[in-house]
Write an enzyme that holds these catalytic residues in place. Structure first.
Site, short mmCIF file in Angstrom:
data_model
loop_
_atom_site.label_atom_id
_atom_site.label_comp_id
_atom_site.label_asym_id
_atom_site.label_seq_id
_atom_site.Cartn_x
_atom_site.Cartn_y
_atom_site.Cartn_z
N ASP A 1 1.11 -0.97 -0.07
CA ASP A 1 -0.33 0.25 0.10
C ASP A 1 1.17 1.13 -0.04
O ASP A 1 0.94 1.73 0.99
CB ASP A 1 -0.97 -0.14 1.49
CG ASP A 1 -2.03 1.53 1.41
OD1 ASP A 1 -1.97 1.76 0.38
OD2 ASP A 1 -1.91 1.35 2.44
N ASP B 1 -17.05 4.80 -0.88
CA ASP B 1 -16.08 4.64 -0.74
C ASP B 1 -16.50 4.13 1.28
O ASP B 1 -17.88 4.19 1.92
CB ASP B 1 -15.49 5.56 -0.24
CG ASP B 1 -13.96 5.04 -0.25
OD1 ASP B 1 -13.49 4.11 0.41
OD2 ASP B 1 -12.77 5.55 -1.33
N ASP C 1 -9.91 -3.52 -1.95
CA ASP C 1 -9.08 -2.59 -1.34
C ASP C 1 -8.30 -3.12 -0.25
O ASP C 1 -8.83 -3.98 0.37
CB ASP C 1 -9.68 -1.31 -1.04
CG ASP C 1 -8.47 -0.09 -1.46
OD1 ASP C 1 -7.52 -0.07 -1.94
OD2 ASP C 1 -9.80 1.53 -1.09
N ARG D 1 -7.12 -3.93 -5.59
CA ARG D 1 -6.12 -3.18 -5.72
C ARG D 1 -5.07 -3.97 -6.01
O ARG D 1 -4.08 -3.00 -7.05
CB ARG D 1 -6.16 -1.51 -4.52
CG ARG D 1 -4.98 -0.97 -4.79
CD ARG D 1 -5.11 0.31 -3.85
NE ARG D 1 -4.45 -0.40 -2.14
CZ ARG D 1 -4.50 0.82 -1.63
NH1 ARG D 1 -4.87 1.43 -1.69
NH2 ARG D 1 -4.41 0.16 -0.03
N ASP E 1 -3.87 4.85 -5.92
CA ASP E 1 -4.40 6.14 -5.20
C ASP E 1 -3.38 7.11 -6.06
O ASP E 1 -2.40 7.95 -5.53
CB ASP E 1 -4.16 6.01 -3.44
CG ASP E 1 -5.29 5.33 -2.89
OD1 ASP E 1 -5.95 4.86 -3.65
OD2 ASP E 1 -4.68 5.08 -1.79
N HIS F 1 -12.62 9.46 -9.26
CA HIS F 1 -12.77 9.23 -8.44
C HIS F 1 -11.33 9.61 -6.97
O HIS F 1 -10.51 10.09 -8.04
CB HIS F 1 -12.04 7.99 -7.88
CG HIS F 1 -11.80 7.65 -6.85
ND1 HIS F 1 -13.27 7.70 -5.63
CD2 HIS F 1 -11.17 6.56 -5.36
CE1 HIS F 1 -12.78 6.83 -4.48
NE2 HIS F 1 -11.53 6.43 -4.97
N ASP G 1 14.66 -38.99 -68.41
CA ASP G 1 14.66 -37.77 -69.33
C ASP G 1 12.99 -38.36 -71.29
O ASP G 1 12.83 -38.97 -70.56
CB ASP G 1 15.18 -37.47 -70.86
CG ASP G 1 15.77 -35.92 -71.40
OD1 ASP G 1 15.02 -35.30 -71.03
OD2 ASP G 1 17.16 -36.25 -72.04
N GLU H 1 7.64 -36.03 -70.57
CA GLU H 1 6.53 -35.24 -70.30
C GLU H 1 5.19 -35.79 -70.52
O GLU H 1 4.09 -35.53 -70.08
CB GLU H 1 7.00 -33.72 -71.79
CG GLU H 1 8.04 -33.16 -70.95
CD GLU H 1 9.20 -34.03 -71.22
OE1 GLU H 1 9.91 -33.06 -70.35
OE2 GLU H 1 9.42 -34.54 -71.93
N ASP I 1 16.98 -27.87 -71.10
CA ASP I 1 17.86 -27.88 -72.19
C ASP I 1 18.19 -26.29 -73.15
O ASP I 1 17.14 -25.65 -73.54
CB ASP I 1 16.86 -27.98 -73.92
CG ASP I 1 16.98 -30.08 -73.39
OD1 ASP I 1 17.86 -30.59 -72.48
OD2 ASP I 1 16.13 -30.75 -74.24
#
Length: 1809
Positions: free
Chosen positions: A245, A369, A485, A568, A584, A642, A1374, A1377, A1481
């Site tokens: 505190d 308070d 508190d 707090r 505070d 406050h 080779d 494809e 190639d």
């Protein structure tokens, strides 16, 4: 709350008390420390050679002297800076590891203290160390007494966690054994994040110390204190932690909370880590310049959690996952709140309420308070001044407001006015109080009510008592929430009313630098007893335990209502239950400033409901200060005004109804209330994923170092920038981050970005800016949230640079408990794309009773007025009335008003403007578009003045419409229908009107979306992928989210961390017909890489309307020529530097168009759309994730990394032999010799030309005996019209392996022609090629490699050749494809429907006018998948090479019994699992040099790292200089082969002159030197999927210069290659990324970084630079790898700026099969830290014959200071000196370890000093 005003007498008495106390304490400490402790006689300290910033204090208490320092065997070295410790630790102290046990995800070790003097006399000799890899991003390690239990925190949330590692770790942990230390590395960068080896561990019973060097000085967090700046000052700042505190007045003292957690931002990549020490004892934490942190705690254990993230926000998410996600307070708690200490009476409270109601102030909550209590006693109220308090809550409720009261923990022991004090009596009966050290007598202190006892909230009976008291009081005095508190715990007497005993708890040997230097100052005695233990250990947990108890009470009292707690005192995890205010403070300009770092820190701590007392608690405020504070306080999550007793009122109305303060307060509170839906949604995000609410600017813009220190501004979430006035002025220096920003109040876009500006902010104004890309949900404000929640909703849309935006809204009833877990809420997701807002309900579990509607939508940044606005709810579409549409042309703002869209439903809102040229999507990609053909397709014809822009483009609603969306556990299922208002585009291709979309959340970082015909099975690619067995169902773990737009249908994939839309196909043009499929997506940036295989002129794609065809073809590389392989994969970079990858798994002919929108269009002629996306977020992770899906790359044999020679056109075996002899004579490294088709008899596979190559088998045997290897070529085509039996054909025919026509078309072979000649023909090569083909080429059949029997046949043919004809080590395939020299088939007559040869849409392919069958097979040919499914070649043509590759690789392994290598020409995603690839190639021309780099980098993306180009070119004859430069470049191809074509002169290294041979030898020697490093990179690619040839952007993605670089490349992360690529070039302009780099040749560090450098590059040189921070293994080169592998292993350790380096070595026998899987390999880890090189062994499974000894170690960057000793230490042996040489000029240290035998497969350390 705390006392503030004291009389003069009181002050005098206090001073006297303090002085007496100090004297008494000194005497007590003297007595307490004169015990029986035996202090070992000091030994001579061994002082480390360290910089001052790395010293760790060995005498942290006052009174250090040389004598005392040396008594501790520490080092004494005064300096002229009192902050720097003069007495610092030597290497005499610490612990060593005496045993270690490695387990899965866990390491356990036993530590023993080194023999050294004790600091405080109670050192614990044996410690246990446990490390647990809990998750991918979280590591825990704990150090405690090995033999006795010590206090550990019973954390409510952490104790419930279990380890949940689900993927690879993002960190590495290194346990250093002597002396003990821990290093934590980031796995992706191998950067050391947290390194405790900088100083010894101290573990005394009441003094635990650990220091760690950190990766950066960008440190945030640690609390609770007042930190005047958010980023910590590391100039020897010490911060005590111990709840207290105390006033938050700007000092360095400890405050209310205890948070031993900090975050460290590593660099501008955003990568961050967090460190949490779970210890509640009093402690000091010191930050020092190293940068480093030192913890000194006086109890408990060292329980560390290290968390990693890719950005700061991720660290908060990790931390809150550990300690508990934040709570969502009730909606009303986000309203404005009023409070003060001592209103005096309830009448005064009501006056305050009424005057603030009267001015129309938005205001929800009133507090009282302690003055409401009877004599400040809990659970009482003043029956005189507050007599009507029981009715006060109802008074507030009548106006929709709430009431909160305070409770303190301390309970008075005196009676109430009416007699006994029931709360005390019941607590006493329950034994609820903290006791004195005897464990029985309640400890008595003094707080507000006078003499008090203190509840022990750790005790179950106390918790029950507390719940009961709150429940009792709530029945008497209704209230809505609880404010707790004074719970640090605070007492106004020191320790207790009876004082505190003299013992080691109240007076420990070391007291941290806490306020008053007294443990029990303003609190309880440390030897007080609680249920959890001594107050000494749990003091800082008092507030936490009170929160836990209060939470249970709140749940009991408020039942299903949420309520909330405000505390707090706090500890990590409190945010799960409670909010917090900053204590505070006082009414001054400092405290208004310091509140922002305070809030930002509590955001890190997981407590987002945070704020400061607005206008200040203590002192009288001023109207100017309070006005400014009300402005900024309107944006505190907890917004409360406050103030304290005796000061003038400061509620807004107290300043007068017409005051400027009231006007500005109402104005900004109205904005707050307008934005509450956004704020509430942020709290939802915090609750489910830990995202921050009040967010540091740095969290969003971490790549900008300017943001790292911004702490006078803050963000709400990602999108609202708040710039308050915090001084008595009207001008504020504000930073505008790099984004689009709009002024919230004027709605105008500001021009500034990434700049500091001076904002003029008059007294009634503050800075508020909305970030482009945001959609903020809003609600019409009212004076209370009760009322505002009934008002209409709205949206503010702020468009970004791409005219996009997104946002979400969470909504529930605002008050019920657990709405998220119960599903009682609505979650909207909003996106804007292409002038359309999508409002999608992602979760619908709540119906608001207020019949809410979305009323107004504001679009900021709308460039043009709309021609129309439409709203669709999925059922109907309605035009918005013109009266509801407003457009402000100057502000560029669109207002849509009075819309009345029902809350809870899905909508799309679209506004139409003219389509810009770059927004067009081509409706006529074929040639010869005309207005007529365009309009016939239902498209728009409007020629543009810009080149390449399509004249014919789709209307905005062309495509499909979403019909239904079904959420599944792991994704979405969407049904879509074609928008049939538009005509069929291609009559020959049937439209498919209904489609099914399946979106699967594969993992946290990957997803799939598949679009197919639900009515009819279509061809799908038969390439298997490795996908997670179950989807990722936890949306919090996913890096992305997916949204679906309705019309046109589209999918958006959004990166969660940034909001970037990485895929958005909500654009016109989506088409799905039988033979034409098209889909487009917007891209997040112009930076796109990948797609192949074709020649690209830059690595980054040119998006200027470029179209690339993809169809496998025997086509040499050329611009826009579709080549050998197909890779429909790209990587995209996002503006943030994040990266993602996208694969379209489709094997039909296709093209992709890239346009400057930026956008991408795919078009394919069949199959389905099957997309896979990986989210990175780094480029390197994209490749790792992609290869994790398609298969990790093969690990080639070591010898295949050697240099290779080949030629098409060797006349005979003598020519090969002469070449071999010439290379050996020249001493040029060389490992592999090839034979092209010349070796064959008439180019027939598996037939040796016995005329010209009869001696080849013997030559190959000889070469192999010399350590060489041989690779031969195979083509797929098999001759079928031989006059003599040809076994390969006959065997294949018998096994039915060849491709045929379908049965209905005859079922016979599909004949082609390739290389094989007909028998007995003399080929006249002077004839035209076509004539040669017709006259001399044999008919060939093509194996169908999909079929299982084909693989068996193929392996047998290979095996027979190996056994009966010639040995080989690798196979080159080779022409696959597949290539044919006739078009389709012999005779050119393709059977079947000709539509397959010439489909309705023909992609822009080479010779497309001749059909798809040009130079290949007929598309109607039939093949069979392994399961027997027939497929057309039309669908699988692009898979032919892929299908051949695995059978070839399997055959190679099975036949040779070795790993070998396969090199293939045609590839498809996943080919890299089995083969490498050469770039085809190519031509002998200069441009092919830089294009080869681009090709290699692309194949790195494709998961084929073993790649390279034909060095010096295949076609044509190379120039001397070009071939010389190409040899230099090619020496750094992973696949390094010089190969040229028939008819050209030789171009091998010995075909030129001596100078050429010398240059070739020199550069190849470098390659061979570095082969251990290259092989290790290949291993990492094989096991992790990382790249080998690495684009610079992969390592330096935050440097956007690297995004365009393609003439330099990296080997892995550490070797930068900058070749000369142009004729006559002797100076290369190369980019030096932002790191330390060393010249490979000189070992000197470069003095530039982050810029281009002109490098001198004479003909004999290629520029090479080694990156600091890395260790490269190397070997002395030899003529081939058979010999070089026998040499000792050397290391190049290139030190980073911090003197560290790290590297690995993978080593096996070089050719064994699956050595990595079998464990028959060595994996060694090398690191350098603090002048020590350490070798750690990760795996040692090597055979003895393959083991390596250590050779020469070269350490670069050691500095110019003389090095006098180098030694090596191995396990179980004493250190041995090594020969060394240190060059102070180059700063290179060369260490020679060859005199001894030091095995690399055994751990060792080398130290120099």
């Amino acid at each position: 709350m705390g006392k503030r005003k004291f009389s003069g007498l009181e002050i005098s008495l206090m001073v006297m008390f303090v002085l007496i106390g100090i004297v008494a304490i000194a005497l007590v400490v003297l007595l307490a420390t004169q015990g029986d402790a035996v202090v070992k006689e000091a030994s001579e300290p061994v002082c480390p050679n360290i910089v001052v910033g790395e010293r760790v204090d060995c005498h942290p208490e006052p009174g250090a002297s040389q004598q005392r320092c040396l008594q501790r065997s520490c080092c004494w070295a005064p300096v002229d800076n009192n902050n720097v410790p003069w007495c610092y630790f030597s290497t005499n102290h610490g612990y060593t590891v005496v045993s270690k046990n490695d387990q899965i995800n866990k390491i356990e070790a036993r530590l023993k203290r080194m023999d050294s003097p004790s600091l405080y006399g109670a050192d614990i000799v044996e410690l246990s160390f446990t490390a647990e890899m809990q998750t991918e991003n979280r590591l825990q390690f704990k150090i405690t007494d090995a033999n006795k239990p010590r206090f550990e925190i019973p954390h409510d949330h952490i104790k419930s966690l279990v380890s949940s590692r689900k993927g690879p770790l993002n960190y590495e942990l290194e346990l250093v054994q002597n002396p003990f230390g821990v290093r934590v590395y980031r796995a992706s960068t191998r950067k050391i994040l947290f390194d405790t080896t900088m100083a010894p561990l101290v573990f005394d019973d009441q003094y635990l110390q650990l220091s760690a060097k950190l990766a950066s000085d960008n440190i945030y967090g640690l609390g609770e204190h007042v930190h005047q700046k958010f980023r910590h000052d590391v100039n020897w700042k010490t911060w005590p932690l111990f709840t207290r505190d105390a006033f938050p007045n700007g000092g360095t003292h400890n405050l209310y909370g205890h948070y031993p957690f900090f975050m460290c931002l590593e660099d501008n990549s955003g990568k961050s880590f967090g460190v949490f020490l779970m210890n509640s004892n009093a402690m000091d934490v010191t930050f020092q310049p190293a940068p480093a942190v030192t913890y000194r705690t006086i109890g408990g254990v060292l329980d560390f959690y290290i968390m990693l993230g890719d950005n700061p926000e991720a660290i908060v998410q990790e931390f809150t996952e550990l300690v508990g996600r934040p709570t969502i307070p009730p909606y009303w708690s986000f309203g404005f709140q009023l409070s003060r200490w001592d209103y005096g009476s309830l009448d005064e409270v009501k006056k305050t309420v009424e005057r603030n109601r009267a001015i129309g102030l938005p205001y929800d909550t009133q507090y009282t308070d302690i003055d409401y209590m009877e004599h400040n006693k809990d659970f009482t109220y003043d029956k005189v001044k507050f007599k009507d308090l029981p009715q006060f809550a109802e008074y507030m409720h009548q106006q929709g407001q709430k009431y909160i009261l305070i409770l303190d923990p301390a309970i008075a022991i005196n009676k109430t006015l009416s007699g006994s004090y029931g709360s005390y009596d019941r607590g006493t009966a329950a034994e609820a109080w903290i006791t004195e050290s005897d464990g029985k007598t309640p400890l008595v202190g003094e707080v507000w009510p006078g003499k008090t006892v203190f509840p022990d909230y750790t005790k179950p009976s106390c918790i029950n008592w507390w719940i009961d008291e709150i429940e009792r009081f709530h029945k008497e005095v209704k209230h809505d929430a609880i404010w707790i508190d004074m719970n640090e715990v605070s007492s106004f007497v020191q320790g207790s009313a009876n004082g505190c005993a003299v013992n080691k708890l109240n007076y420990p040997p070391y007291t941290p630098k806490i306020l008053d230097d007294l443990m029990y100052s303003k609190t309880l005695c440390m030897d007080a007893k609680q249920h959890w233990g001594n107050h000494y250990d749990i003091h800082s947990l008092y507030g936490y335990s009170m929160v836990l108890a209060t939470d249970q009470a709140v749940k009991k009292v408020f039942d299903k209502n949420r309520s909330f707690i405000l505390t707090r005192s706090s500890f990590p995890g409190v945010g799960k239950y409670s909010g917090h205010w900053l204590g505070d403070n006082a009414a001054n300009w400092n405290d208004i400033k310091w509140a922002i770092p305070g809030m930002l820190e509590f955001s890190l701590f997981g407590v987002p409901y945070i704020g400061a007392d607005i206008c200040g608690f203590f002192d009288d405020t001023t109207e100017e200060l309070c006005s400014r504070w009300m402005q900024v306080g309107a944006f505190y999550p907890f917004s409360r005004n406050h103030n304290a007793q005796h000061y003038k009122p400061q509620d807004p109305a107290a300043f007068g109804a017409s005051s400027l303060l009231v006007r500005t307060s109402k104005h900004y509170l109205s904005i707050r209330y307008t934005l509450l839906p956004y704020l509430y949604t942020l709290f939802y995000r915090a609750h489910i994923s830990g995202e921050t609410v009040v967010r540091p600017v740095m969290h969003e813009f971490y790549s900008d170092p300017e943001t790292w220190t911004v702490d006078r501004q803050f963000l709400w979430g990602a999108h609202l920038l708040i710039t308050p006035v915090l001084d008595a002025c009207v001008s504020v220096s504000a930073y505008i981050p790099d984004a689009v920003w709009y002024n919230y109040e004027t709605e105008e876009r500001i021009t500034e970005r990434k700049a500091r500006v001076n904002m003029n902010l008059p007294a009634d104004k503050m800075g508020l800016h909305i970030r482009g890309g945001a959609i903020l949900p809003i609600q019409r404000p009212a004076v209370t949230t009760t009322q505002s929640r009934r008002y209409p909703m709205g949206l503010i849309i702020a468009l970004d640079d791409n005219k996009q935006a997104s946002g979400e809204l969470f909504w529930d009833d605002g008050d019920s408990r657990d709405t998220v877990s119960s599903g009682s809420y609505i979650l909207y997701h909003f996106t804007v794309f292409n002038e359309e807002l999508t409002m999608q309900v992602r979760h619908s579990g709540f119906v608001d009773p207020n019949n809410l509607v979305f009323e107004n939508i504001t679009v900021l940044g709308a460039e043009n007025p709309p021609s129309s606005v439409f709203i669709s709810d999925g059922v109907s579409v309605a035009a918005v009335n013109e009266s509801s549409i407003q457009y402000h042309s100057l502000k560029k703002v669109l207002y849509l008003k009075g819309l009345s869209m029902q809350f809870g439903k899905n909508y799309t809102v679209s506004w139409k403007t003219v389509i810009s040229d770059f927004e067009r999507f081509d409706c006529h990609p074929e040639d010869n578009a005309s207005e007529e053909t365009c309009r016939n397709r239902g498209c728009i014809w409007n020629p543009s003045n810009l080149n390449r822009v399509p004249s014919c483009y789709y209307p905005k609603d062309y495509g499909y419409i979403t019909q239904s969306v079904q959420q599944t556990e792991g994704g979405l299922i969407v049904n879509i229908v074609r928008n049939n208002k538009y005509a069929t585009q291609r009559a020959a291709s049937r439209e498919i009107n209904t489609l099914k979309v399946e979106i699967t959340y594969l993992s946290a970082h990957s997803l799939r979306f598949k679009i197919s015909d639900p009515a009819e099975q279509r061809y799908e690619v038969p390439v298997p992928l490795t996908l997670p067995p179950t989807p990722e169902i936890d949306e919090k773990k996913r890096m992305y989210r997916v949204e679906v737009s309705q019309q046109p249908f589209g999918i958006q994939v959004i990166r969660n961390s940034t909001g970037t839309v990485v895929w958005n196909s909500s654009v016109p043009g989506f088409s799905f017909s039988d033979m034409f499929i098209q889909i487009s997506t917007r891209l997040p940036s112009q930076y796109i890489y990948g797609f192949g295989e074709t020649e690209h002129t830059s690595f980054k794609h040119d998006l200027n309307w470029n179209t690339w065809g993809m169809f496998a073809k025997d086509q040499p590389p050329g611009y826009k020529m579709n080549c050998y392989g197909i890779h429909p994969f790209y990587m995209g970079l996002e503006p943030t530097g994040d990266a993602h990858g996208v694969l379209l798994l489709n094997s039909n002919a296709m093209d992709v168009t890239l346009q400057p929108t930026p956008a991408l269009t795919y078009r394919t002629v069949g199959g389905i759309l099957d997309f896979y996306m990986v989210m990175g977020p780094t480029p390197e992770l994209v490749v790792k994730e992609y290869t994790g899906m398609i298969g990790r790359p093969v690990l080639p044999a070591y010898w295949s990394l050697g240099f290779q020679l080949c030629r098409y056109g060797y006349a005979n075996d003598t020519e090969i032999e002469e070449l071999y002899n010439g290379m050996r004579k020249a001493g040029i490294p060389y490992d592999v010799q090839y034979a092209d088709i010349d070796y064959m008899e008439r180019q027939l596979d598996f037939k040796l030309d016995m005329k010209n190559f009869r001696g080849l088998p013997d030559l190959v045997d000889r070469m192999r005996r010399d350590g060489m290897r041989f690779i031969f070529i195979l083509d797929p085509a098999i001759s079928g019209n031989e006059t003599e039996p040809y076994a390969s054909f006959e065997n294949g025919k018998s096994a039915d392996v060849f491709i045929k026509w379908p049965a209905e078309q005859g079922g016979d072979f599909v004949w082609g022609k390739v290389w094989p000649d007909i028998p007995n023909a003399e080929v006249d090569e002077s004839l035209d090629w076509e004539i040669q083909v017709e006259l001399y080429r044999a008919f060939t059949a093509f194996p169908d490699f999909f079929r299982n029997q084909t693989a068996v046949w193929w392996q047998k043919e290979i095996s027979d050749f190996y056994t009966n004809t010639m040995k080989f080590d690798g196979i080159w395939i080779d022409m696959n494809e597949p290539a044919s020299f006739v078009h389709g088939t012999v005779g050119g007559n393709c059977r079947g429907d000709p539509i397959y040869e010439n489909p309705p849409y023909m992609p822009p392919l080479e010779s497309k006018e001749q059909g798809l069958n040009h130079k290949t097979l007929c598309m109607s040919s039939q093949q069979f998948l392994p399961d027997g499914t027939p497929v057309k070649h039309y669908d699988v043509h692009n898979l032919y090479g892929w299908s051949q590759t695995k059978p070839t690789y399997d055959a190679l392994l099975n036949v040779t019994g070795k790993r070998g290598v396969v090199v293939t020409r045609s590839t498809y995603p996943s080919s890299g699992q089995w083969s490498g690839h050469w770039l085809g190639d190519n031509n002998a021309s200069w441009d092919q040099l830089y294009k080869s780099i681009i090709g290699m980098m692309e194949f790195s993306l494709f998961g084929i790292p073993y790649t390279g180009a034909d060095i010096c070119g295949f076609f044509n004859e190379p120039e001397y200089e070009m071939c010389s430069r190409w040899m230099q470049l090619g020496a750094f191809y992973p696949y390094s082969r010089n190969h040229n074509g028939k008819g050209n002169k030789r171009q091998d290294p010995v075909a030129w002159d001596e100078a050429f041979a010398t240059r070739s030898r020199d550069v190849l020697n470098i390659r061979y030197t570095l082969l251990p490093y290259l092989y290790t990179l290949m291993y990492e690619a094989h096991t992790e999927g990382s790249t080998v040839i690495r684009p610079l952007l992969h390592e330096f993605v935050n440097d956007k210069v690297t995004w365009d670089i393609h003439k330099q490349f990296l080997w892995g992360p550490a070797l930068l290659i900058s070749p000369a690529l142009d004729k006559g070039e002797t100076v290369v302009s190369g980019y030096i990324p932002n790191a330390r780099w060393y010249d490979y040749y000189t070992a000197k560090a470069l003095d530039v970084r982050g810029q281009f450098l002109n490098m001198q590059t004479p003909q004999e040189k290629i520029n090479l630079h080694v990156r600091g921070g890395y260790i490269l293994p190397w070997q002395k080169p030899e003529n081939n790898t058979f010999y070089s592998r026998k040499n000792p292993l050397g290391l190049i350790a290139a030190l980073a700026d911090d003197g560290t380096a790290r590297g690995f070595l993978f080593w096996d026998d070089g050719e064994g099969i699956d050595t990595d899987k079998n464990g028959t390999y060595l994996l060694a880890s090398f690191s350098v830290f603090k002048e020590t090189l350490t070798c750690s062994i990760v795996n040692d499974g090597l055979d003895a014959a393959d083991r390596l000894t250590l050779g020469i170690v070269r350490v670069w960057g050691t500095g110019s200071f003389p090095i006098t000793n180098v030694s090596i230490k191995t396990d179980g042996a004493a250190a041995t000196s090594l020969k060394f040489d240190h060059d102070p000029i180059t700063e290179e240290l060369t260490i020679d370890a060859t005199n001894g035998t030091y095995w690399v497969n055994k751990p060792f350390t080398i130290t120099w000093m």
